[in-house]
Design an enzyme around this catalytic site. Sequence first.
Site, PDB file in Angstrom:
ATOM      1  N   GLU A 155       1.064  -1.349  -0.120  1.00 62.92           N
ATOM      2  CA  GLU A 155      -0.281  -0.284  -0.383  1.00 62.92           C
ATOM      3  C   GLU A 155       1.003   1.089   0.050  1.00 62.92           C
ATOM      4  OE1 GLU A 155      -2.753  -1.407   3.322  1.00 62.92           O
ATOM      5  OE2 GLU A 155      -4.318  -0.918   1.944  1.00 62.92           O
ATOM      6  N   GLU A 158      -3.934  -9.775   3.818  1.00 62.16           N
ATOM      7  CA  GLU A 158      -5.352  -9.121   4.743  1.00 62.16           C
ATOM      8  C   GLU A 158      -6.089  -9.632   5.208  1.00 62.16           C
ATOM      9  OE1 GLU A 158      -3.092  -7.232   2.894  1.00 62.16           O
ATOM     10  OE2 GLU A 158      -2.947  -5.624   4.205  1.00 62.16           O
TER      11      GLU A 158
HETATM   12  N1  DAK Z   1       4.391  -7.666  11.716  1.00 66.82           N
HETATM   13  C1  DAK Z   1       5.838  -8.225  12.677  1.00 66.82           C
HETATM   14  N2  DAK Z   1       6.679  -8.638  12.736  1.00 66.82           N
HETATM   15  C2  DAK Z   1       7.280  -9.418  11.625  1.00 66.82           C
HETATM   16  C3  DAK Z   1       6.361  -9.620  10.845  1.00 66.82           C
HETATM   17  C4  DAK Z   1       5.086  -8.670  10.347  1.00 66.82           C
HETATM   18  N3  DAK Z   1       4.180  -8.609   9.874  1.00 66.82           N
HETATM   19  N4  DAK Z   1       6.975  -9.563   9.637  1.00 66.82           N
HETATM   20  C5  DAK Z   1       8.316 -10.513   9.924  1.00 66.82           C
HETATM   21  N5  DAK Z   1       8.293 -10.071  11.452  1.00 66.82           N
HETATM   22  C6  DAK Z   1       9.070 -10.775  11.783  1.00 66.82           C
HETATM   23  C7  DAK Z   1       9.533 -11.737  12.325  1.00 66.82           C
HETATM   24  O1  DAK Z   1       8.672 -12.015  13.947  1.00 66.82           O
HETATM   25  C8  DAK Z   1      10.733 -12.210  12.517  1.00 66.82           C
HETATM   26  O2  DAK Z   1      11.458 -11.440  14.075  1.00 66.82           O
HETATM   27  P1  DAK Z   1      11.963 -12.685  15.320  1.00 66.82           P
HETATM   28  O3  DAK Z   1      10.971 -13.486  15.299  1.00 66.82           O
HETATM   29  O4  DAK Z   1      12.966 -12.667  14.408  1.00 66.82           O
HETATM   30  O5  DAK Z   1      11.814 -11.658  16.709  1.00 66.82           O
HETATM   31  C9  DAK Z   1      11.317 -11.318  11.521  1.00 66.82           C
HETATM   32  O6  DAK Z   1      10.655 -10.507  11.507  1.00 66.82           O
HETATM   33  C10 DAK Z   1      11.771 -12.114  10.643  1.00 66.82           C
HETATM   34  O7  DAK Z   1      11.518 -12.869  10.048  1.00 66.82           O
HETATM   35  P2  DAK Z   1      10.933 -14.461   9.552  1.00 66.82           P
HETATM   36  O8  DAK Z   1      11.885 -15.281  10.194  1.00 66.82           O
HETATM   37  O9  DAK Z   1       9.506 -14.644   9.978  1.00 66.82           O
HETATM   38  O10 DAK Z   1      11.600 -14.189   8.746  1.00 66.82           O
HETATM   39  P3  DAK Z   1      11.567 -14.922   7.091  1.00 66.82           P
HETATM   40  O11 DAK Z   1      12.612 -15.065   6.385  1.00 66.82           O
HETATM   41  O12 DAK Z   1      11.703 -16.740   7.528  1.00 66.82           O
HETATM   42  O13 DAK Z   1       9.658 -14.867   6.723  1.00 66.82           O
HETATM   43  C11 DAK Z   1       8.086 -13.591   5.876  1.00 66.82           C
HETATM   44  C12 DAK Z   1       9.732 -13.739   6.316  1.00 66.82           C
HETATM   45  C13 DAK Z   1       7.819 -12.243   5.214  1.00 66.82           C
HETATM   46  C14 DAK Z   1       7.499 -14.647   4.953  1.00 66.82           C
HETATM   47  C15 DAK Z   1       7.280 -14.160   6.562  1.00 66.82           C
HETATM   48  O14 DAK Z   1       7.961 -13.043   8.348  1.00 66.82           O
HETATM   49  C16 DAK Z   1       5.406 -13.340   7.185  1.00 66.82           C
HETATM   50  O15 DAK Z   1       5.028 -14.265   7.003  1.00 66.82           O
HETATM   51  N6  DAK Z   1       5.175 -12.175   7.889  1.00 66.82           N
HETATM   52  C17 DAK Z   1       4.592 -11.639   7.799  1.00 66.82           C
HETATM   53  C18 DAK Z   1       3.652 -11.144   7.192  1.00 66.82           C
HETATM   54  C19 DAK Z   1       2.626 -10.388   6.730  1.00 66.82           C
HETATM   55  O16 DAK Z   1       1.806 -11.598   6.755  1.00 66.82           O
HETATM   56  N7  DAK Z   1       2.561  -9.769   7.082  1.00 66.82           N
HETATM   57  C20 DAK Z   1       0.839  -8.324   6.908  1.00 66.82           C
HETATM   58  C21 DAK Z   1      -0.069  -8.443   6.376  1.00 66.82           C
HETATM   59  S1  DAK Z   1      -1.701  -7.695   6.404  1.00 66.82           S
HETATM   60  C22 DAK Z   1      -5.167  -3.714  11.282  1.00 66.82           C
HETATM   61  C23 DAK Z   1      -4.570  -5.265  11.737  1.00 66.82           C
HETATM   62  C24 DAK Z   1      -3.482  -5.732  10.583  1.00 66.82           C
HETATM   63  C25 DAK Z   1      -3.628  -4.866   9.657  1.00 66.82           C
HETATM   64  C26 DAK Z   1      -3.858  -3.830   9.377  1.00 66.82           C
HETATM   65  C27 DAK Z   1      -4.441  -3.362  10.214  1.00 66.82           C
HETATM   66  N8  DAK Z   1      -5.792  -3.668  12.238  1.00 66.82           N
HETATM   67  C28 DAK Z   1      -6.838  -4.389  13.829  1.00 66.82           C
HETATM   68  C29 DAK Z   1      -6.834  -2.148  12.111  1.00 66.82           C
HETATM   69  C30 DAK Z   1      -2.614  -5.740   9.225  1.00 66.82           C
HETATM   70  C31 DAK Z   1      -2.182  -5.295   7.530  1.00 66.82           C
HETATM   71  C32 DAK Z   1      -1.450  -5.896   6.725  1.00 66.82           C
HETATM   72  O17 DAK Z   1      -0.199  -5.806   6.778  1.00 66.82           O
END
Ligand code: DAK
Length: 237
Positions: free
Chosen positions: A115, A135
């Site tokens: 975004e 999301e």
């Molecule tokens: N949030 C927090 N920490 C994150 C993160 C995230 N989105 N993505 C990665 N990290 C952190 C991991 O926890 C890890 O930290 P430690 O465990 O070392 O402390 C560090 O970054 C490295 O990540 P990985 O070890 O997981 O690294 P990999 O290369 O193995 O994997 C990955 C990378 C990008 C595939 C994986 O980290 C992953 O799937 N991350 C999450 C991606 C994701 O789903 N992002 C969110 C998109 S949705 C709202 C609520 C939510 C939202 C909006 C509004 N409200 C309630 C109003 C969400 C919107 C979005 O953006």
Amino acid sequence: MSGFETIIYEKDGGVAYVTLNRPEALNAYNIQMRDDLYEVLGAVADDPEVRVVVVKGGGDKAFCAGADLKEFMSAPPPTQARMIRFQRDIWDRFSNMAQPLIAALNGYVLGSGIEIALFCDIRLAATNARFGLPEVSLGIIPAAGGTQTLPRTIGAAKAMEMLLTNEWLDAAEALRVGLVNKLLEPQDLLPAARAMAERIASYNPNAVRAAKQAVRRGQDMSLSQGLRLEKLLARSI
Ligand code: DAK
């Protein structure tokens, strides 16, 4: 301007660099980053010396892995309400930037990361970039403009597929569908963004801003309205 926890802000000549800087969390967008970004964008908007802005990610693994799930998923309701309000403010602030914004995208570009990139006018991507909108798989929808900016950029069909399936695009596919303008080897990404920004910054700033405004505002207009806008802007330079 300095002292931000989650953003590095630098100026070099007419180019400003905004770095999303939480590499230990893949530059996930948290409440602090929201506040820092809001302040930085306000300062950039008010700074006539800044002719072009480059937005990039700190570290070499990600531009931004989306909203900080640890924070947002556990935040109490009042904070969530504030979050949604703020995302609207950020959208206004991004969409009202007079200067062109160039996104330099590497590694993970997910959720809020896409975004932010979509608020930018030109997107350069490293060949290691990956793009996804998780999301809906998390039980929410994009709330920082993604449902509107993505289809306007790549068309409704492909945007719908990305939004509904959470299938991620690699860099080549992102280029093919028009999500990004150009691909570069990772080591060439920032030099290319800098060269492009400096080139734009060397042009008449009024012409640059007018061209950006004509395209941006014209997208929400009929052709005849857009042509009138173009005429007005051409006279205003
Ligand atoms: N949030 C927090 N920490 C994150 C993160 C995230 N989105 N993505 C990665 N990290 C952190 C991991 O926890 C890890 O930290 P430690 O465990 O070392 O402390 C560090 O970054 C490295 O990540 P990985 O070890 O997981 O690294 P990999 O290369 O193995 O994997 C990955 C990378 C990008 C595939 C994986 O980290 C992953 O799937 N991350 C999450 C991606 C994701 O789903 N992002 C969110 C998109 S949705 C709202 C609520 C939510 C939202 C909006 C509004 N409200 C309630 C109003 C969400 C919107 C979005 O953006």
